[in-house]
Write a protein that holds these residues in place. Structure first.
Motif, PDB file in Angstrom:
ATOM      1  N   ARG A   1      11.648  10.511 -15.705  1.00 18.54           N
ATOM      2  CA  ARG A   1      10.354  11.173 -15.538  1.00 18.54           C
ATOM      3  C   ARG A   1       9.317  10.644 -16.527  1.00 18.54           C
ATOM      4  N   GLU A   2       9.769  10.254 -17.707  1.00 21.72           N
ATOM      5  CA  GLU A   2       8.835   9.724 -18.704  1.00 21.72           C
ATOM      6  C   GLU A   2       8.259   8.381 -18.278  1.00 21.72           C
ATOM      7  N   TYR A   3       9.102   7.534 -17.693  1.00 24.31           N
ATOM      8  CA  TYR A   3       8.656   6.177 -17.377  1.00 24.31           C
ATOM      9  C   TYR A   3       8.254   5.981 -15.921  1.00 24.31           C
ATOM     10  N   TYR A   4       8.539   6.932 -15.069  1.00 22.95           N
ATOM     11  CA  TYR A   4       7.994   6.889 -13.711  1.00 22.95           C
ATOM     12  C   TYR A   4       7.075   8.098 -13.587  1.00 22.95           C
ATOM     13  N   ARG A   5       5.872   7.941 -14.110  1.00 21.89           N
ATOM     14  CA  ARG A   5       4.942   9.065 -14.233  1.00 21.89           C
ATOM     15  C   ARG A   5       4.484   9.598 -12.880  1.00 21.89           C
ATOM     16  N   SER A   6       4.363   8.715 -11.901  1.00 21.53           N
ATOM     17  CA  SER A   6       3.822   9.106 -10.595  1.00 21.53           C
ATOM     18  C   SER A   6       4.907   9.451  -9.582  1.00 21.53           C
ATOM     19  N   LEU A   7       6.100   9.724 -10.049  1.00 19.41           N
ATOM     20  CA  LEU A   7       7.218   9.973  -9.138  1.00 19.41           C
ATOM     21  C   LEU A   7       6.897  11.064  -8.121  1.00 19.41           C
ATOM     22  N   VAL A   8       6.473  12.221  -8.592  1.00 21.71           N
ATOM     23  CA  VAL A   8       6.193  13.338  -7.687  1.00 21.71           C
ATOM     24  C   VAL A   8       5.013  13.004  -6.781  1.00 21.71           C
ATOM     25  N   HIS A   9       3.999  12.391  -7.338  1.00 25.30           N
ATOM     26  CA  HIS A   9       2.829  12.004  -6.534  1.00 25.30           C
ATOM     27  C   HIS A   9       3.228  11.035  -5.423  1.00 25.30           C
ATOM     28  N   ASP A  10       4.003  10.012  -5.763  1.00 24.52           N
ATOM     29  CA  ASP A  10       4.402   9.017  -4.764  1.00 24.52           C
ATOM     30  C   ASP A  10       5.251   9.644  -3.659  1.00 24.52           C
ATOM     31  N   LEU A  11       6.203  10.474  -4.055  1.00 29.21           N
ATOM     32  CA  LEU A  11       7.066  11.103  -3.056  1.00 29.21           C
ATOM     33  C   LEU A  11       6.291  12.120  -2.212  1.00 29.21           C
ATOM     34  N   SER A  12       5.316  12.767  -2.809  1.00 32.89           N
ATOM     35  CA  SER A  12       4.489  13.705  -2.039  1.00 32.89           C
ATOM     36  C   SER A  12       3.682  12.972  -0.978  1.00 32.89           C
ATOM     37  N   GLU A  13       3.176  11.795  -1.336  1.00 26.73           N
ATOM     38  CA  GLU A  13       2.435  10.994  -0.358  1.00 26.73           C
ATOM     39  C   GLU A  13       3.348  10.551   0.779  1.00 26.73           C
TER      40      GLU A  13
ATOM     41  N   CYS B   1       0.801  -1.231   0.000  1.00 27.77           N
ATOM     42  CA  CYS B   1       0.000   0.000   0.000  1.00 27.77           C
ATOM     43  C   CYS B   1       0.831   1.276   0.000  1.00 27.77           C
ATOM     44  N   LEU B   2       1.974   1.262   0.666  1.00 27.04           N
ATOM     45  CA  LEU B   2       2.792   2.470   0.747  1.00 27.04           C
ATOM     46  C   LEU B   2       3.605   2.639  -0.536  1.00 27.04           C
ATOM     47  N   PRO B   3       3.969   3.863  -0.883  1.00 25.86           N
ATOM     48  CA  PRO B   3       4.688   4.088  -2.145  1.00 25.86           C
ATOM     49  C   PRO B   3       5.955   3.255  -2.299  1.00 25.86           C
ATOM     50  N   PHE B   4       6.703   3.062  -1.217  1.00 28.44           N
ATOM     51  CA  PHE B   4       7.952   2.308  -1.310  1.00 28.44           C
ATOM     52  C   PHE B   4       7.725   0.909  -1.863  1.00 28.44           C
ATOM     53  N   ARG B   5       6.595   0.309  -1.505  1.00 26.09           N
ATOM     54  CA  ARG B   5       6.302  -1.064  -1.920  1.00 26.09           C
ATOM     55  C   ARG B   5       5.307  -1.120  -3.080  1.00 26.09           C
ATOM     56  N   GLY B   6       5.090   0.013  -3.765  1.00 26.60           N
ATOM     57  CA  GLY B   6       4.270  -0.011  -4.969  1.00 26.60           C
ATOM     58  C   GLY B   6       3.112   0.952  -5.006  1.00 26.60           C
ATOM     59  N   HIS B   7       2.584   1.328  -3.834  1.00 28.86           N
ATOM     60  CA  HIS B   7       1.494   2.306  -3.735  1.00 28.86           C
ATOM     61  C   HIS B   7       0.187   1.776  -4.321  1.00 28.86           C
ATOM     62  N   ASN B   8      -0.084   0.514  -4.046  1.00 29.88           N
ATOM     63  CA  ASN B   8      -1.345  -0.088  -4.471  1.00 29.88           C
ATOM     64  C   ASN B   8      -2.295  -0.108  -3.284  1.00 29.88           C
ATOM     65  N   ASN B   9      -3.200   0.858  -3.236  1.00 33.48           N
ATOM     66  CA  ASN B   9      -4.178   0.902  -2.151  1.00 33.48           C
ATOM     67  C   ASN B   9      -5.506   1.444  -2.666  1.00 33.48           C
ATOM     68  N   PRO B  10      -6.573   1.320  -1.879  1.00 29.70           N
ATOM     69  CA  PRO B  10      -7.901   1.710  -2.365  1.00 29.70           C
ATOM     70  C   PRO B  10      -8.078   3.192  -2.655  1.00 29.70           C
ATOM     71  N   ARG B  11      -7.082   4.011  -2.342  1.00 29.21           N
ATOM     72  CA  ARG B  11      -7.171   5.432  -2.648  1.00 29.21           C
ATOM     73  C   ARG B  11      -6.191   5.848  -3.745  1.00 29.21           C
ATOM     74  N   ASN B  12      -5.528   4.856  -4.327  1.00 31.00           N
ATOM     75  CA  ASN B  12      -4.547   5.173  -5.375  1.00 31.00           C
ATOM     76  C   ASN B  12      -4.613   4.177  -6.532  1.00 31.00           C
ATOM     77  N   PHE B  13      -5.684   3.410  -6.606  1.00 30.13           N
ATOM     78  CA  PHE B  13      -5.711   2.283  -7.544  1.00 30.13           C
ATOM     79  C   PHE B  13      -5.657   2.711  -9.009  1.00 30.13           C
ATOM     80  N   GLU B  14      -6.309   3.816  -9.358  1.00 24.53           N
ATOM     81  CA  GLU B  14      -6.286   4.230 -10.762  1.00 24.53           C
ATOM     82  C   GLU B  14      -4.899   4.713 -11.170  1.00 24.53           C
ATOM     83  N   LYS B  15      -4.250   5.460 -10.306  1.00 23.44           N
ATOM     84  CA  LYS B  15      -2.881   5.892 -10.602  1.00 23.44           C
ATOM     85  C   LYS B  15      -1.939   4.696 -10.666  1.00 23.44           C
ATOM     86  N   PHE B  16      -2.157   3.736  -9.771  1.00 26.27           N
ATOM     87  CA  PHE B  16      -1.322   2.534  -9.777  1.00 26.27           C
ATOM     88  C   PHE B  16      -1.466   1.786 -11.101  1.00 26.27           C
TER      89      PHE B  16
END
Length: 332
Positions: free
Chosen positions: A225-237, A66-81
């Motif tokens: 940045r091209e291939y890690y699209r959610s970089l800023v989002h994940d680090l912000s979380e 669920c946490l960004p370090f381990r992938g950020h797959n959680n019920p509040r981030n599923f579409e971005k994941f």
């Protein structure tokens, strides 16, 4: 070697289809957040290419926490994941996803996955992009910076990981399909307690080694940045869980803190971690620290935990570890 292994397997056994598992947690533990994400992209690219070359359906599975370090797959981030890991057709739903979020959110996320996973192909990297990503960005810069830092934390991580509450029994990854969790000749715990230790100290592991971004060339940075699209989002979380008071206490290195954490951690890791945070702030504009009352309450909890660790208050440590995990909706 993924493409060679899959191609050879298909040539020998001619399966009607294949399901390929992509790990996300243990690569992060071994190589860091950015490297683990990029390695998953390389794997998905190769799987997609083989799918086209052999005309055999390949169905990638990804295991992420669920946490960004381990992938950020959680019920509040599923579409971005799902957008981040395009090409995946199956997602493992881990414990925190199921039990630490409201039931309606979990059901909504699972229903969305069932309806939408597999709709979009992975982005296929060309050979030049793949070589730069693997040899120069990951192995040349990002991973060495991460591992340099983590090597200074192994004793502290192992000491504190024993205090992390276990939530379930599970079969270990051992033998042929096991993952190496050794760094600097020392064993590391599993990804969940590893992540939990850093979050519980107010130092999310997502930022470890991030100072290496400053070493990237313009081409390398653009590719990242091209291939890690959610970089800023994940680090912000992750950034909202930074506890500055804890970092200040550890950076000051008073005798009672040195006695618990040791010089290697305090002098070898903490200054580098502060560099990593500065890079996140200056290069990516990440806001670090709590942003609302709820997040300040979390910061207070991990502040109390650090003090309890320093003072050796065993019962308080246990309670505060569990409280902090509940507040972030994941042990690690």
């Amino acid at each position: 070697n993924l493409d060679n292994l899959l191609s050879r397997f298909i040539e020998i056994y001619t399966p009607s289809y294949m399901r390929v598992f992509i790990a996300r947690s243990d690569p992060a533990l071994n190589y860091g957040l950015l490297s683990a994400t990029l390695m998953a992209k390389i794997a998905l690219s190769k799987i997609c290419r083989i799918n086209k070359n052999f005309n055999i359906p390949l169905y990638p599975i990804i295991g992420a926490g669920c946490l960004p370090f381990r992938g950020h797959n959680n019920p509040r981030n599923f579409e971005k994941f799902a957008s981040e890991y395009r090409g995946v057709t199956t997602v493992t739903i881990q414990s925190a996803f199921r039990y630490d979020y409201p039931e309606n959110e979990v059901i909504n996320a699972v229903e969305w996955y069932n309806s939408n996973l597999g709709r979009y192909e992975a982005s296929i990297l060309d050979k030049h992009e793949e070589d730069i990503m693997l040899s120069s960005i990951i192995l040349g810069k990002l991973s060495p910076a991460y591992r340099e830092s983590v090597e200074k934390t192994v004793d502290v991580v192992n000491m504190l990981s024993r205090r992390i509450p276990a939530r379930r029994a599970r079969r270990l990854h051992i033998g042929l399909f096991g993952y190496s969790r050794r760094l600097g000749g020392k064993n590391l715990p599993r990804a969940i307690p590893f992540t939990a230790v850093f979050y519980s100290l107010g130092m999310p592991p997502e930022f470890i080694g991030l100072r290496a971004l400053e070493q990237l060339s313009e081409e390398e940075y653009s590719l990242l940045r091209e291939y890690y699209r959610s970089l800023v989002h994940d680090l912000s979380e992750a950034g909202k869980y930074i506890a500055w008071d804890n970092l200040n206490i550890l950076a000051e290195k008073p005798p009672e803190v040195n006695e618990v954490f040791g010089e290697e951690f305090l002098q070898g890791f903490i200054p580098k971690y502060l560099e990593d945070l500065e890079t996140a702030s200056s290069m990516l504009g990440i806001k670090l620290g709590p942003r609302n009352v709820t997040e300040r309450r979390y910061e207070n909890e991990v502040n109390n935990l650090l003090i309890s660790l320093i003072e050796g208050e065993v019962e308080s440590i246990k309670r505060e570890l569990e409280n902090a995990a509940l507040m972030r909706r994941s042990i690690g």
